[in-house]
Design a protein around this motif. Structure first.
Motif, PDB file in Angstrom:
ATOM      1  N   ASP A 148       0.621  -1.180   0.055  1.00  0.00           N
ATOM      2  CA  ASP A 148      -0.016  -0.015  -0.011  1.00  0.00           C
ATOM      3  C   ASP A 148       1.044   1.262  -0.068  1.00  0.00           C
ATOM      4  O   ASP A 148       0.171   2.239  -0.029  1.00  0.00           O
ATOM      5  CB  ASP A 148      -1.018   0.033   1.225  1.00  0.00           C
ATOM      6  N   LEU A 149       2.069   1.156  -0.189  1.00  0.00           N
ATOM      7  CA  LEU A 149       3.171   2.468   0.250  1.00  0.00           C
ATOM      8  C   LEU A 149       3.014   2.923  -1.328  1.00  0.00           C
ATOM      9  O   LEU A 149       2.944   2.231  -2.492  1.00  0.00           O
ATOM     10  CB  LEU A 149       4.577   1.742   0.174  1.00  0.00           C
ATOM     11  N   SER A 150       3.251   4.135  -1.353  1.00  0.00           N
ATOM     12  CA  SER A 150       3.759   4.991  -2.945  1.00  0.00           C
ATOM     13  C   SER A 150       5.074   4.204  -3.039  1.00  0.00           C
ATOM     14  O   SER A 150       5.691   3.665  -2.648  1.00  0.00           O
ATOM     15  CB  SER A 150       3.898   6.327  -2.556  1.00  0.00           C
ATOM     16  N   TYR A 151       5.307   4.527  -4.582  1.00  0.00           N
ATOM     17  CA  TYR A 151       6.460   4.115  -5.311  1.00  0.00           C
ATOM     18  C   TYR A 151       7.587   4.662  -4.400  1.00  0.00           C
ATOM     19  O   TYR A 151       8.721   3.810  -4.345  1.00  0.00           O
ATOM     20  CB  TYR A 151       6.638   4.338  -6.708  1.00  0.00           C
ATOM     21  N   GLY A 152       7.611   5.867  -4.225  1.00  0.00           N
ATOM     22  CA  GLY A 152       8.886   6.528  -3.687  1.00  0.00           C
ATOM     23  C   GLY A 152       9.294   5.873  -2.290  1.00  0.00           C
ATOM     24  O   GLY A 152      10.209   5.629  -1.711  1.00  0.00           O
ATOM     25  N   ARG A 153       8.083   5.664  -1.488  1.00  0.00           N
ATOM     26  CA  ARG A 153       8.271   5.178  -0.163  1.00  0.00           C
ATOM     27  C   ARG A 153       8.700   3.776  -0.179  1.00  0.00           C
ATOM     28  O   ARG A 153       9.347   3.062   0.719  1.00  0.00           O
ATOM     29  CB  ARG A 153       6.930   5.511   0.786  1.00  0.00           C
ATOM     30  N   LYS A 154       8.256   3.056  -1.148  1.00  0.00           N
ATOM     31  CA  LYS A 154       8.766   1.460  -1.383  1.00  0.00           C
ATOM     32  C   LYS A 154      10.350   1.634  -1.503  1.00  0.00           C
ATOM     33  O   LYS A 154      10.872   0.744  -0.875  1.00  0.00           O
ATOM     34  CB  LYS A 154       8.066   0.993  -2.493  1.00  0.00           C
ATOM     35  N   ARG A 155      10.809   2.480  -2.282  1.00  0.00           N
ATOM     36  CA  ARG A 155      12.130   2.771  -2.485  1.00  0.00           C
ATOM     37  C   ARG A 155      12.807   2.708  -1.215  1.00  0.00           C
ATOM     38  O   ARG A 155      13.732   2.195  -0.935  1.00  0.00           O
ATOM     39  CB  ARG A 155      12.475   3.835  -3.445  1.00  0.00           C
ATOM     40  N   ALA A 156      12.310   3.889  -0.237  1.00  0.00           N
ATOM     41  CA  ALA A 156      12.694   3.984   0.928  1.00  0.00           C
ATOM     42  C   ALA A 156      12.749   2.733   1.983  1.00  0.00           C
ATOM     43  O   ALA A 156      13.691   2.390   2.703  1.00  0.00           O
ATOM     44  CB  ALA A 156      12.010   5.135   1.690  1.00  0.00           C
ATOM     45  N   LEU A 157      11.634   1.936   1.705  1.00  0.00           N
ATOM     46  CA  LEU A 157      11.492   0.902   2.439  1.00  0.00           C
ATOM     47  C   LEU A 157      12.711  -0.361   2.049  1.00  0.00           C
ATOM     48  O   LEU A 157      13.202  -0.951   3.021  1.00  0.00           O
ATOM     49  CB  LEU A 157      10.270  -0.112   2.183  1.00  0.00           C
ATOM     50  N   GLU A 158      12.862  -0.355   0.841  1.00  0.00           N
ATOM     51  CA  GLU A 158      13.716  -1.192   0.234  1.00  0.00           C
ATOM     52  C   GLU A 158      15.260  -0.801   1.111  1.00  0.00           C
ATOM     53  O   GLU A 158      16.200  -1.558   1.226  1.00  0.00           O
ATOM     54  CB  GLU A 158      14.025  -1.050  -1.148  1.00  0.00           C
ATOM     55  N   LEU A 159      15.355   0.449   1.055  1.00  0.00           N
ATOM     56  CA  LEU A 159      16.758   1.027   1.643  1.00  0.00           C
ATOM     57  C   LEU A 159      17.000   0.555   3.044  1.00  0.00           C
ATOM     58  O   LEU A 159      17.974   0.222   3.337  1.00  0.00           O
ATOM     59  CB  LEU A 159      16.608   2.455   1.466  1.00  0.00           C
ATOM     60  N   ALA A 160      15.621   0.834   3.835  1.00  0.00           N
ATOM     61  CA  ALA A 160      15.527   0.374   5.188  1.00  0.00           C
ATOM     62  C   ALA A 160      15.855  -1.420   5.459  1.00  0.00           C
ATOM     63  O   ALA A 160      16.852  -1.677   6.268  1.00  0.00           O
ATOM     64  CB  ALA A 160      14.524   0.568   5.862  1.00  0.00           C
ATOM     65  N   THR A 161      15.545  -2.343   4.190  1.00  0.00           N
ATOM     66  CA  THR A 161      15.779  -3.488   4.531  1.00  0.00           C
ATOM     67  C   THR A 161      17.211  -3.820   3.978  1.00  0.00           C
ATOM     68  O   THR A 161      17.741  -4.837   4.640  1.00  0.00           O
ATOM     69  CB  THR A 161      14.834  -4.086   3.542  1.00  0.00           C
ATOM     70  N   THR A 162      17.772  -2.986   3.197  1.00  0.00           N
ATOM     71  CA  THR A 162      19.091  -3.105   2.923  1.00  0.00           C
ATOM     72  C   THR A 162      19.929  -2.772   4.106  1.00  0.00           C
ATOM     73  O   THR A 162      20.989  -3.412   4.498  1.00  0.00           O
ATOM     74  CB  THR A 162      19.717  -2.435   1.761  1.00  0.00           C
ATOM     75  N   LEU A 163      19.826  -1.646   4.664  1.00  0.00           N
ATOM     76  CA  LEU A 163      20.496  -1.514   6.119  1.00  0.00           C
ATOM     77  C   LEU A 163      20.437  -1.937   7.109  1.00  0.00           C
ATOM     78  O   LEU A 163      21.090  -2.357   7.924  1.00  0.00           O
ATOM     79  CB  LEU A 163      19.873   0.054   6.473  1.00  0.00           C
ATOM     80  N   ALA A 164      19.277  -3.047   6.941  1.00  0.00           N
ATOM     81  CA  ALA A 164      19.282  -4.001   8.137  1.00  0.00           C
ATOM     82  C   ALA A 164      20.341  -5.182   8.142  1.00  0.00           C
ATOM     83  O   ALA A 164      20.679  -5.842   9.143  1.00  0.00           O
ATOM     84  CB  ALA A 164      17.834  -4.854   7.985  1.00  0.00           C
ATOM     85  N   LEU A 165      20.774  -5.169   6.875  1.00  0.00           N
ATOM     86  CA  LEU A 165      21.838  -6.341   6.744  1.00  0.00           C
ATOM     87  C   LEU A 165      23.361  -5.792   7.040  1.00  0.00           C
ATOM     88  O   LEU A 165      24.253  -6.172   7.143  1.00  0.00           O
ATOM     89  CB  LEU A 165      22.088  -6.571   5.062  1.00  0.00           C
ATOM     90  N   ASP A 166      23.261  -4.163   7.428  1.00  0.00           N
ATOM     91  CA  ASP A 166      24.532  -3.622   8.053  1.00  0.00           C
ATOM     92  C   ASP A 166      25.727  -3.699   6.959  1.00  0.00           C
ATOM     93  O   ASP A 166      26.788  -4.252   7.543  1.00  0.00           O
ATOM     94  CB  ASP A 166      24.881  -4.250   9.344  1.00  0.00           C
TER      95      ASP A 166
END
Length: 250
Positions: A148-166
């Motif tokens: 349900d996220l906008s496209y731009g916020r999906k990109r931000a979520l992908e960034l957060a999941t990438t950062l989760a891998l440190d």
């Protein structure tokens, strides 16, 4: 050099006679934002695939933190600290943003697929998930489904999941692709923020973003390095303007 975190020597990839990457020598400085630019077909995404071992090299060598990884398993490359984002989404559309980040946090603990574990067992991960969502400006949507996220916020979520891998190094493949002006500014600011203490290597076509974010730019053309340096240097190069930037500066 001790400040070089990624290095290639004579890196080559050919596909049945078509040379996509033709013997490039690339050095990425630790702690920098380094951009790969060039016209379509220049070999940028192929270089990313070679560095992350999604594709085997036809020739040359790849070094990460001084160790050769030319034939290392892709999963081991990621575990060693080089993580690629945006090209392959690691989000689950039906899950909340918070759970998406929590699942990403489970990976280093080898809990990625233990969905049946109790919330109590995994509760310690929620705090870190909330921190990462806050870092990318998604706290208010943490309980929303990713779908349900906008496209731009999906990109931000992908960034957060990438950062989760440190990761020590983040490889971003066209992070601004498909974004509107406001989202481009938001994601650019996020990249600048998360790059603190990390190295970022990105492929990007938006020259304004490249100019604003990058410490070093490598220009590829026909699988070879055409020029390299700060934006002002490469933008003034006649060969670069002819091969890639001409239309943007005409």
């Amino acid at each position: 050099m001790t400040d070089t975190i990624i290095e290639t020597r004579g890196l080559t990839k050919d596909f049945r006679g078509f040379v996509a990457v033709g013997g490039i020598d690339l050095k990425v400085r630790k702690g920098s934002i380094h951009a790969l630019i060039g016209p379509n077909g220049a070999g940028k995404s192929t270089v990313f695939n070679l560095l992350t071992r999604f594709l085997p090299a036809s020739g040359g060598k790849i070094f990460f933190k001084g160790e050769e990884i030319t034939r290392r398993d892709p999963a081991l490359v990621a575990q060693s600290g080089m993580v690629r984002s945006f090209q392959i989404s690691s989000t689950f559309p039906a899950f909340s943003l918070r759970d998406n980040v929590r699942i990403a946090l489970q990976r280093p603990r080898q809990l990625s697929y233990h969905f049946w574990r109790s919330d109590k067992t995994l509760a310690d991960l929620y705090g870190r998930a909330d921190e990462l969502l806050d870092a990318v400006g998604l706290t208010r949507w943490r309980d929303l489904r990713a779908a349900d996220l906008s496209y731009g916020r999906k990109r931000a979520l992908e960034l957060a999941t990438t950062l989760a891998l440190d990761p020590e190094v983040m490889l971003l493949d066209e992070p601004m692709a498909g974004l509107g002006h406001e989202d481009i500014e938001r994601i650019a600011n996020l990249i600048r923020k998360v790059a603190i203490g990390r190295t970022v290597l990105m492929v990007e076509h938006n020259l304004k973003v490249v100019a604003d974010l990058s410490d070093t730019i490598t220009v590829l053309a026909r699988g070879k390095i055409l020029a390299e340096g700060p934006y002002a240097v490469v933008a003034a190069n006649p060969e670069v303007r002819s091969a890639y930037m001409g239309s943007a500066h005409a």
